[in-house]
Design a protein around this motif. Structure first.
Motif, PDB file in Angstrom:
ATOM      1  N   ASP A   3       0.810  -1.226   0.000  1.00  0.00           N
ATOM      2  CA  ASP A   3       0.000   0.000   0.000  1.00  0.00           C
ATOM      3  C   ASP A   3       0.839   1.271   0.000  1.00  0.00           C
ATOM      4  OD1 ASP A   3      -2.318  -1.527  -0.079  1.00  0.00           O
ATOM      5  OD2 ASP A   3      -2.416  -1.681   2.104  1.00  0.00           O
ATOM      6  N   TYR A   4       1.864   1.290  -0.838  1.00  0.00           N
ATOM      7  CA  TYR A   4       2.678   2.494  -1.003  1.00  0.00           C
ATOM      8  C   TYR A   4       1.841   3.507  -1.776  1.00  0.00           C
ATOM      9  CZ  TYR A   4       6.552   5.531  -2.345  1.00  0.00           C
ATOM     10  OH  TYR A   4       7.369   6.616  -2.539  1.00  0.00           O
ATOM     11  N   GLU A   5       1.582   4.648  -1.177  1.00  0.00           N
ATOM     12  CA  GLU A   5       0.657   5.632  -1.734  1.00  0.00           C
ATOM     13  C   GLU A   5       1.406   6.741  -2.477  1.00  0.00           C
ATOM     14  OE1 GLU A   5      -3.038   7.160   0.424  1.00  0.00           O
ATOM     15  OE2 GLU A   5      -1.584   8.773   0.705  1.00  0.00           O
ATOM     16  N   TYR A   7       0.588   9.974  -5.644  1.00  0.00           N
ATOM     17  CA  TYR A   7      -0.401  10.727  -6.418  1.00  0.00           C
ATOM     18  C   TYR A   7       0.198  10.993  -7.785  1.00  0.00           C
ATOM     19  CZ  TYR A   7      -3.328  11.400  -2.351  1.00  0.00           C
ATOM     20  OH  TYR A   7      -4.150  11.174  -1.280  1.00  0.00           O
ATOM     21  N   ARG A  22      -4.928   9.300  -6.481  1.00  0.00           N
ATOM     22  CA  ARG A  22      -4.231   8.467  -5.505  1.00  0.00           C
ATOM     23  C   ARG A  22      -4.118   7.061  -6.073  1.00  0.00           C
ATOM     24  NH1 ARG A  22      -6.070   6.017  -0.040  1.00  0.00           N
ATOM     25  NH2 ARG A  22      -8.145   6.248  -0.952  1.00  0.00           N
ATOM     26  N   LEU A  24      -2.301   3.210  -5.086  1.00  0.00           N
ATOM     27  CA  LEU A  24      -1.622   2.377  -4.105  1.00  0.00           C
ATOM     28  C   LEU A  24      -0.886   1.269  -4.837  1.00  0.00           C
ATOM     29  CD1 LEU A  24      -4.510   2.004  -1.501  1.00  0.00           C
ATOM     30  CD2 LEU A  24      -2.644   3.659  -1.488  1.00  0.00           C
ATOM     31  N   ASN A  26       1.613  -2.254  -4.554  1.00  0.00           N
ATOM     32  CA  ASN A  26       2.141  -3.364  -3.779  1.00  0.00           C
ATOM     33  C   ASN A  26       3.239  -3.997  -4.606  1.00  0.00           C
ATOM     34  OD1 ASN A  26       0.404  -3.565  -1.336  1.00  0.00           O
ATOM     35  ND2 ASN A  26      -1.172  -3.613  -2.914  1.00  0.00           N
ATOM     36  N   THR A  93      -1.235  -2.299  -8.794  1.00  0.00           N
ATOM     37  CA  THR A  93      -1.660  -0.933  -8.514  1.00  0.00           C
ATOM     38  C   THR A  93      -3.176  -0.919  -8.426  1.00  0.00           C
ATOM     39  OG1 THR A  93      -1.851  -0.291 -10.849  1.00  0.00           O
ATOM     40  CG2 THR A  93       0.279   0.092  -9.784  1.00  0.00           C
ATOM     41  N   LYS A  95      -6.435   2.111  -8.036  1.00  0.00           N
ATOM     42  CA  LYS A  95      -6.911   3.484  -7.912  1.00  0.00           C
ATOM     43  C   LYS A  95      -8.146   3.415  -7.010  1.00  0.00           C
ATOM     44  CE  LYS A  95      -7.318   4.316 -12.354  1.00  0.00           C
ATOM     45  NZ  LYS A  95      -7.438   5.003 -13.659  1.00  0.00           N
ATOM     46  N   ASP A  97     -10.023   5.638  -5.572  1.00  0.00           N
ATOM     47  CA  ASP A  97     -11.022   6.703  -5.531  1.00  0.00           C
ATOM     48  C   ASP A  97     -11.743   6.943  -6.863  1.00  0.00           C
ATOM     49  OD1 ASP A  97     -10.119   7.200  -2.869  1.00  0.00           O
ATOM     50  OD2 ASP A  97      -8.430   8.316  -3.710  1.00  0.00           O
TER      51      ASP A  97
END
Length: 115
Positions: A3-5, A7, A22, A24, A26, A93, A95, A97
């Motif tokens: 969960d490396y965030e 933007y 955003r 995320l 892994n 990865t 997204k 949102d």
């Protein structure tokens, strides 16, 4: 790495092109045990996690707008395979949102080093 965030500018839809989203990531790296076992408790004996973070951050910052998560994942896997000890990599990865009515949308890429 879980969960490396970050933007980034990513997406093909017009609503996705208006601002950074955003994402995320892994990352799973596969390294032979003999090349990733610490006998002297020294960082150079294992894969440095900073390599993953810094590589992702730098490549994401230099990509401009990315249309597809698949292309982004392919690029990240290729970058991870450049690390000498890494024999294979899996990156996903999502997204989180994009759509309010569902869980994150994402993709996963697995690649094995060929040489």
């Amino acid at each position: 790495m879980r969960d490396y965030e970050i933007y980034i500018n990513i997406g093909v839809h017009e609503f996705e092109k208006k601002a950074e989203q955003r994402v995320l990531l892994n990352v799973d790296l596969y390294i032979p045990l003999a090349m990733n076992t610490s006998t002297n408790d020294q960082l150079d004996e294992v894969v440095d996690y900073d390599f993953m973070r810094e590589t992702i951050k730098a490549r994401a910052a230099n990509k401009g707008h990315i249309h597809l998560q698949e292309a982004f994942c392919d690029d990240m896997v290729t970058a991870m395979l450049h690390y000498p000890k890494v024999l294979a990599a899996r990156i996903s990865t999502v997204k989180p949102d994009v759509y309010p009515e569902c869980h994150p949308v994402g993709v996963e890429v697995v690649r094995i080093k060929t040489s």
